[in-house]
Structures are given as C-alpha cells and as structure tokens.
Write a protein that holds these residues in place. Structure first.
Motif, PDB file in Angstrom:
ATOM      1  N   GLN A  30      60.614  36.457  40.157  1.00  0.00           N
ATOM      2  CA  GLN A  30      59.350  37.105  40.499  1.00  0.00           C
ATOM      3  C   GLN A  30      59.487  38.015  41.723  1.00  0.00           C
ATOM      4  O   GLN A  30      58.855  39.065  41.785  1.00  0.00           O
ATOM      5  N   GLU A  49      47.850  30.483  38.142  1.00  0.00           N
ATOM      6  CA  GLU A  49      48.957  29.785  37.477  1.00  0.00           C
ATOM      7  C   GLU A  49      50.316  30.215  38.018  1.00  0.00           C
ATOM      8  O   GLU A  49      51.350  29.761  37.544  1.00  0.00           O
ATOM      9  N   ASP A  51      51.503  33.349  37.918  1.00  0.00           N
ATOM     10  CA  ASP A  51      52.061  34.512  37.231  1.00  0.00           C
ATOM     11  C   ASP A  51      51.674  35.794  37.959  1.00  0.00           C
ATOM     12  O   ASP A  51      50.583  35.915  38.519  1.00  0.00           O
ATOM     13  N   TYR A  62      50.964  41.165  32.697  1.00  0.00           N
ATOM     14  CA  TYR A  62      51.553  39.999  33.345  1.00  0.00           C
ATOM     15  C   TYR A  62      53.072  40.045  33.220  1.00  0.00           C
ATOM     16  O   TYR A  62      53.605  40.454  32.191  1.00  0.00           O
ATOM     17  N   MET A  64      56.016  37.402  33.385  1.00  0.00           N
ATOM     18  CA  MET A  64      56.152  35.945  33.359  1.00  0.00           C
ATOM     19  C   MET A  64      57.590  35.527  33.068  1.00  0.00           C
ATOM     20  O   MET A  64      58.277  36.167  32.273  1.00  0.00           O
ATOM     21  N   ARG A  66      59.661  32.233  31.693  1.00  0.00           N
ATOM     22  CA  ARG A  66      59.469  30.975  30.973  1.00  0.00           C
ATOM     23  C   ARG A  66      60.828  30.411  30.554  1.00  0.00           C
ATOM     24  O   ARG A  66      61.784  31.152  30.356  1.00  0.00           O
TER      25      ARG A  66
END
Length: 182
Positions: A30, A49, A51, A62, A64, A66
């Motif tokens: 990020q 959350e 994000d 967004y 993200m 994962r």
C-alpha cells in the motif's frame, strides 16, 4: 523502494517515459501505491477496512491487496456510483459486454442492489505473490486508473447520460471525504 517521478506516465497524451526502478522483482504494498498516487497528484483516502481509495465525483477506485505468500493479488476495483434502473439492465449489459470485448481492462460487470438499482463495477488484477517488475507494476496501475476514467466517459457517451461537471473538466477527481471514510 521508491518510484522515479519521471517514470510516471502523464494523463496528457504525451509519450510515456520508461520507468527506472530497482533491479529484480519487488513485492508491492500500500505504501508503494500511495507514492504512486502522490506522484500522479491523485487524492486518496484509507477506508475503515484499511483499503486505499481514490474518489472521483461519480466513482471510487480502490487499490487492494488480497491473499498471502505466493498467491497474493493486487486488485484495482472501481465502483461506479451512478444508479441505473433495473429495467435498463439489458441495455446496460449490452454496453458492458461491448466494452469487455473491445478492451483489456477494466473488466466491468453489474451489481443489482436490494433496492433494485443497478451499479457497475470495474476490475483489473495482478498476481504479485512472487514479486513483480516495478516498471510493470507502475505502468499497469497507471493504465488501470486511466481506463477506469475512460470507461465512465465512454458509458456516458454510449447511453446518452448527463455528464458530470467534473467530466467536462477531463475527469478531475471529486473531493475526498473529510473523515477519511467512504
């Protein structure tokens, strides 16, 4: 790791400079995406959350991460906020199918809410678990953001929708929420 500012493709149609980054694969995170968004001069927030999201007037994109280990995925997902009526879904699906046939990304699909409104979601993904070339990561992310903006403009043209005031200004971002949440 950092991104060379001269490596960031611009949105003005000029030739894109070749990125210069670390040799070998990197594991994007990020913080790297934040650096990229800062250098692209795009506003962003971190939602409740965790994000990362870049808000525009009619959509939010967004960024993200994962999965774990070598199965990790970087996903750029755009939620288009313009509501469509359920009886418009067939026409909407025809347009989305046309977009998906003609372009590589984002792949766009519909989501019907409990209240009967239909909204669109665009998505592009990259496997990053074993590391990726920084140049590939930067150019892909920038291309995905650019394509998310272009899809919204394209849909307005295709369906004869009223463009936003921001769309007249070449897709400028809307205001970020003051509390940092969507």
């Amino acid at each position: 790791m950092s991104i060379d500012p001269s490596s960031i493709p611009n949105f003005g149609g000029q030739p894109e400079p070749q990125p210069q980054g670390p040799a070998g694969p990197v594991l994007p995170d990020q913080d790297l995406v934040k650096q990229l968004l800062d250098q692209m001069e795009l506003k962003y927030v971190v939602d409740e959350e965790g994000d990362l999201a870049a808000p525009w007037e009619q959509f939010r994109t967004y960024f993200m991460f994962r999965g774990e280990a070598d199965q990790a995925v970087f996903s750029v997902r755009t939620f288009y906020d313009r509501p469509h009526k359920i009886d418009e879904k067939a026409q909407l699906l025809e347009s989305v199918d046309d977009w998906n046939r003609r372009t590589l990304w984002p792949k766009v699909y519909t989501h019907t809410h409990d209240d009967g409104t239909v909204r669109l979601i665009g998505e592009a993904q990259m496997l990053i678990g074993t590391g990726v070339d920084i140049n590939h990561f930067v150019s892909s992310t920038v291309s995905w953001v650019r394509a998310a903006i272009e899809f919204d403009k394209w849909l307005v043209e295709q369906l004869g929708l009223e463009p936003d005031a921001d769309q007249a200004d070449q897709g400028e971002q809307g205001e970020a929420p003051e509390d940092g949440a969507e």
